[in-house]
Design an enzyme around this catalytic site. Structure first.
Site, PDB file in Angstrom:
ATOM      1  N   ASP A 426       0.858  -1.184   0.000  1.00 16.18           N
ATOM      2  CA  ASP A 426       0.000   0.000   0.000  1.00 16.18           C
ATOM      3  C   ASP A 426       0.897   1.238   0.000  1.00 16.18           C
ATOM      4  OD1 ASP A 426      -2.236   1.775   0.419  1.00 16.18           O
ATOM      5  OD2 ASP A 426      -3.312   0.127   1.372  1.00 16.18           O
ATOM      6  N   ASP A 540      -5.932   3.190  -7.064  1.00 11.28           N
ATOM      7  CA  ASP A 540      -6.845   3.494  -5.961  1.00 11.28           C
ATOM      8  C   ASP A 540      -7.208   4.980  -6.013  1.00 11.28           C
ATOM      9  OD1 ASP A 540      -8.307   3.070  -3.651  1.00 11.28           O
ATOM     10  OD2 ASP A 540      -6.577   3.130  -2.312  1.00 11.28           O
ATOM     11  N   GLU A 543     -11.821   8.037  -7.951  1.00  6.18           N
ATOM     12  CA  GLU A 543     -13.199   8.466  -8.243  1.00  6.18           C
ATOM     13  C   GLU A 543     -13.265   9.804  -9.008  1.00  6.18           C
ATOM     14  OE1 GLU A 543     -12.922   5.350  -5.597  1.00  6.18           O
ATOM     15  OE2 GLU A 543     -12.142   7.349  -5.162  1.00  6.18           O
ATOM     16  N   ARG A 622     -10.309   0.746  -8.126  1.00  3.29           N
ATOM     17  CA  ARG A 622     -11.413   0.947  -7.183  1.00  3.29           C
ATOM     18  C   ARG A 622     -12.640   1.524  -7.876  1.00  3.29           C
ATOM     19  NH1 ARG A 622     -10.585   4.179  -1.586  1.00  3.29           N
ATOM     20  NH2 ARG A 622     -10.900   6.039  -2.866  1.00  3.29           N
ATOM     21  N   ASP A 638     -13.056  -0.638   0.933  1.00  3.84           N
ATOM     22  CA  ASP A 638     -12.545  -0.649   2.305  1.00  3.84           C
ATOM     23  C   ASP A 638     -13.586  -1.196   3.277  1.00  3.84           C
ATOM     24  OD1 ASP A 638     -10.221   0.411   1.326  1.00  3.84           O
ATOM     25  OD2 ASP A 638     -10.726   2.479   1.813  1.00  3.84           O
ATOM     26  N   HIS A 696      -6.258  -8.376   2.715  1.00  6.15           N
ATOM     27  CA  HIS A 696      -5.751  -7.002   2.827  1.00  6.15           C
ATOM     28  C   HIS A 696      -6.165  -6.426   4.169  1.00  6.15           C
ATOM     29  CE1 HIS A 696      -4.368  -3.074   1.897  1.00  6.15           C
ATOM     30  NE2 HIS A 696      -5.528  -2.555   1.551  1.00  6.15           N
TER      31      HIS A 696
END
Length: 956
Positions: A426, A540, A543, A622, A638, A696
């Site tokens: 990450d 990630d 959006e 994502r 998440d 994860h």
């Protein structure tokens, strides 16, 4: 206005409408003396004398009002409002509404006042010329409940002025004669009805005078009309309605006449009846697989928020699958990327409410659910064939904090012999959270770690966020310096680089709608790959996520930031935790293409990885949008270490399979919070059957890799992962069918049993493909699980014990070290001796498991290639073998051969359901050794058959 039959909602739902043959005949449709029908009933007509007296009085009153109004206007400038709603009409001047309002059943009331956080009063409702009836269910007009304010049965809409045949279907003209209560109505529209395929209809409604934004994804351009369509299309002239029926059954699949059509610059609305309440898709939301139609509003606008119910999440997928009363299925796809609400109500009916773009939608006729998905993916694109190691076990966490800690986890997995194909990091691997860097202190050994993984046939994936720091000293951070020079960042409405905030601090956002950005992105990936030779990329925060609302400098106060209607977006504004809606991008304003950001970043990343690795790209994203499966997989975001999150991962996985993204999974053991040993064991067992399986964990939570638990738990997890690896040949074949034919990998039971309504709501079990039924434990403290078995013969995958079901729930033993798997009768499943990596496993001998039907039949297949070459199928670099069993003989037929098949042998074959012990077994006419058990399992061993050659196994 032409005369037409006004139907009750029930009549509209079940009846059709006559096709409008000739616009010139409409005058003849009016009966002599018929008045033009008003919106609400008129008052009785008065006598001539009374009319004259009234007129004289009215003139006097108007003169006084004019004089007062002139004086008032001098002191008060006129309103700057661009549009006012139509004035309310009353009955006999009393403010009463027509009796027809009370005759509209609650389930058929379509919301006339959908704005959020507003308590609608009767005056507000009548100002929109709508019916107002306070619902008997509660004393507050709830957003997700029966609307108190709803359209009258004869509410004004568009009129179909003409309709003509074309080479591809029909073209019509629509005209609105009365303004709506939203600004900038588009009064004249063009209707295109395109008969594209026998099982696919497309409809576009556009502004013929001004080009409007349309979604920039590739869809088929068809030049030849369908020769034998499985649908009929009828029209209602006024108010305009479009009705689509299934030819064979007469089922009404679309009926837009049930509520008025709106088409303003920033407000488009269309409603339709649904044939039943069984509707699926419409991602991305956390919900059951089967959507609730009890006043359920599903908002779509990509948003960074942990999964929660009744909230717009990371992706946008305006597609649904609908089951019909007879087990047939159809699909509906609204090709629109603007913010929208999709409202389901118990009529059953659906309303699409969007704030931009055009009405552009497809209907897919199936008729079975699997065919519907294939037809949908014919339009948006079928998913990519994943690289082989994508289907292995992945391990990740936010908070390893050093490369040496990451490395120690990998070594510990190896020491315990637990399969692992991929290690991830990450954002803590980065230097100050800067993309395309690694921490020179904590992660100084990262390049060595990656090389060590690759020497052990393992692989490395790292995270990238789109936000690029703009606050580094000039000349010190190439990604921003080069991006600024090339002009590839999103700009604000003034044309300056829009500055937001993400993990590295103040950031700029790449504009992935710009082809130049794709080249810049490739150059950055290549430069980093030269330092750290990663194998795949996790994209990630796309959006895109922003810690500011809009930008560092806020957003302008204009119609893009504050549209006349805002869907039910978390936070209530378009700019919430993302960039300004008015931000400028290459192909449009962000207002239109916000929800495409993740797709466009995936396209840039996929293209770059093809060039860098020369192998099939591996990308997990994502944020997603239709066609995403061509470029990336997805994970469900998440989640938390809770039993509820374990259970809701199944409907999420099933939904994304029908949305064309089969490479899907949830964070095993949960991301947020600390897991428990029991939860992590059960989650690992279920996660072994996610198409994409990754453990994860979040920062500063307890360790949750399999090696962190007790020996019993560690062994249970290891066995679950080994079971997955043994099924790799079957799973890989399922992904081949998804890539070529648009099939699902994780499959809802209703897809295989569409006439069994008991399967329609099942989302605690699922199938792999057509045959392998997974029944996981989803509750704490259980050593059993109850599963539904559709009617037929089933076999325990592990033992071959048979189970005959009449279509019933059955209680199954489920000790802590077991996940229940069952084979449907009539299947052939190729399995393989598992190992600690798929590279090693994939070279091991095959074990074929055959589950015979009651009449002794079975069939199955195997797709095989080198696992990583781009376009292996398209370039004929593959082997495909088809297995059939009948009359006590199994035949293997090589339908397409390739060198890769020569490396694989078939070592054993087990046949479940052989009713009597054979006297002998032959393989290619040569006698062979076998065993036969009392539970009717025949096993033939030591076969040594080369997969590249046809063979037969017979028993007598």
């Amino acid at each position: 206005m032409v005369s037409y039959e006004r139907l009750t909602p029930e009549e509209v739902h079940f009846s059709g409408a006559a096709l409008l043959d000739n616009d010139e005949s409409t005058d003849a449709d009016l009966k002599e003396g018929d008045p033009e029908l008003p919106l609400l009933p008129q008052s009785p007509r008065c006598s001539i004398t009374a009319a004259l007296l009234t007129l004289g009085g009215l003139i006097v009153v108007l003169s006084a009002v004019w004089l007062l109004g002139t004086l008032f206007w001098i002191h008060n400038p006129p309103s700057t409002e661009s549009h006012r709603p139509p004035s309310p009409k009353s009955q006999n001047g009393t403010g009463l509404q027509p009796e027809s309002c009370s005759q509209v059943p609650e389930g058929w009331r379509f919301d006339c006042y959908p704005e959020r956080n507003v308590v609608v009063t009767e005056d507000m409702c009548h100002a929109r010329n709508c019916c107002f009836i306070q619902s008997s269910r509660g004393n507050v007009s709830a957003q997700n409940g029966v609307p108190w304010c709803f359209y009258t049965p004869d509410y004004p809409s568009y009129e179909l002025m003409s309709i003509v045949d074309t080479e591809m279907g029909k073209v019509g003209k629509l005209l609105r004669n009365k303004k709506t209560y939203y600004p900038k109505d588009i009064d004249a529209l063009q209707l295109e009805v395109l008969f594209e395929e026998d099982h696919r209809l497309r409809v576009k409604i556009t502004d013929p005078t001004e080009k409007r934004y349309e979604v920039p994804i590739d869809v088929p351009v068809v030049h030849k009309r369908a020769s034998n369509p499985s649908y009929t299309v009828d029209f209602i002239k006024e108010p305009f309605g479009l009705i689509v029926k299934r030819t064979q059954t007469g089922a009404v699949l679309l009926n837009t006449s049930i509520a008025p059509l709106f088409y303003a610059d920033q407000f488009l609305q269309m409603s339709s009846s649904l044939p039943t309440r069984f509707i699926y898709g419409l991602g991305e939301h956390r919900s059951n697989f089967l959507h609730d139609v009890q006043w359920n509003t599903l908002t779509m606008w990509a948003r960074d928020v942990p999964p929660m119910e009744l909230t717009n999440l990371y992706g946008v997928h305006p597609f649904y699958l609908s089951m019909e009363a007879d087990g047939n299925a159809h699909g509906f796809f609204m090709l629109n990327s603007n913010a929208m609400d999709v409202v389901l109500q118990p009529a059953p009916a659906v309303t699409w409410r969007m704030i931009g773009g055009i009405l552009d939608f497809y209907i897919f006729l199936g008729p079975d659910p699997s065919s519907v998905i294939g037809q949908y993916l014919d339009v948006v694109g079928k998913p990519a064939m994943p690289i082989y190691w994508a289907l292995g076990y992945h391990l990740c966490r936010w908070g390893y904090k050093t490369s040496n800690k990451t490395w120690s986890v990998v070594k510990e997995m190896r020491n315990y012999g637990i399969p692992q194909d991929v290690q991830w990091n990450d954002i803590d691997y980065m230097d100050r959270s800067l993309d395309f860097t690694y921490d020179p202190s904590g992660f100084s050994t990262l390049p060595d770690l990656v090389k060590d993984l690759q020497r052990h046939d393992q692989h490395y994936v790292m995270i990238l966020d789109p936000g690029i720091s703009n606050s580094q000293p000039p000349g010190s951070y190439w990604p921003f310096d080069e991006g600024k020079k090339k002009g590839i960042f999103i700009n604000d409405s003034n044309g300056d680089i829009l500055i937001g905030k993400v993990w590295p601090g103040l950031t700029a956002f790449p504009d992935f709608s710009n082809p130049d950005t794709h080249e810049w992105w490739y150059q950055n990936l290549q430069r980093f790959h030269n330092k750290v030779p990663f194998d795949g990329v996790w994209i990630d925060m796309n959006e895109p996520s922003n810690f500011f609302d809009g930008s560092l400098n806020g957003c302008p106060d204009n119609e893009l930031e504050n549209p006349p209607y805002t869907p039910g977006i978390l936070g209530g504004t378009l700019k919430g935790k993302t960039v300004c809606a008015s931000a400028r991008q290459k192909i449009s304003v962000h207002y239109n293409i916000h929800s495409l950001y993740g797709l466009m970043e995936a396209q840039a990343t996929e293209s770059a990885l093809r060039r860098i690795t020369k192998k099939r790209p591996f990308i997990i994203s994502r944020s997603t949008f239709p066609s995403q499966g061509k470029y990336s997989g997805h994970w469900l975001g998440d989640n938390r270490s809770q039993w509820k999150d374990l259970a809701t991962s199944i409907p999420g996985m099933l939904t994304f399979n029908i949305l064309g993204i089969p490479l899907i999974g949830a964070d095993i053991c949960g991301f947020g919070g600390s897991t428990t040993e029991e939860l992590c064991v059960r989650w690992t067992q279920l996660g072994a059957f996610y198409p994409f399986t990754r453990n994860h964990n979040s920062i500063d939570e307890q360790d949750q890799e399999p090696t962190a638990f007790s020996p019993a738990a560690r062994t249970a997890m290891k066995e679950a992962i080994l079971l997955r690896y043994s099924l790799f040949p079957h799973l890989y074949t399922l992904f081949h069918h998804a890539h070529v034919s648009g099939r699902t990998v994780a499959t809802p039971l209703l897809f295989q049993f569409p006439t069994d309504e008991k399967t329609y709501g099942i989302d605690k079990q699922f199938l792999w493909g057509k045959s392998l039924l997974v029944t996981p434990v989803l509750d704490a403290g259980r050593d059993y699980v109850v599963g539904y078995f559709p009617k037929g013969l089933w076999y325990d995958f592990h033992t071959g014990n048979s189970l005959i079901s009449s279509g019933e729930e059955i209680k199954l033993e489920a000790p802590a070290d077991k996940i229940n798997l069952h084979l449907r009768e009539g299947s052939v499943i190729p399995t393989q001796r598992p190992n600690t990596t798929l590279w090693v496993s994939s070279g091991q001998p095959l074990h074929l498991i055959v589950s015979l039907s009651e009449d002794g039949r079975a069939k199955g297949d195997l797709y095989w290639d080198d696992g990583e070459t781009i376009d292996s199928y398209e370039s004929n670099q593959y082997a495909y073998i088809y297995f059939t069993v009948e009359q006590n003989t199994m035949m293997s037929e090589v339908l397409h051969n390739h060198e890769e098949a020569t490396y694989i042998t078939v070592e054993t074959a087990s046949f479940y359901g052989v009713k009597a012990k054979p006297e002998n077994v032959t393989v290619n006419s040569q006698e062979a050794a076998f065993t036969y058990l009392d539970n009717q399992v025949l096993t033939v061993t030591d076969l040594g058959l080369n997969l590249s050659h046809n063979f037969t196994i017979s028993w007598m």
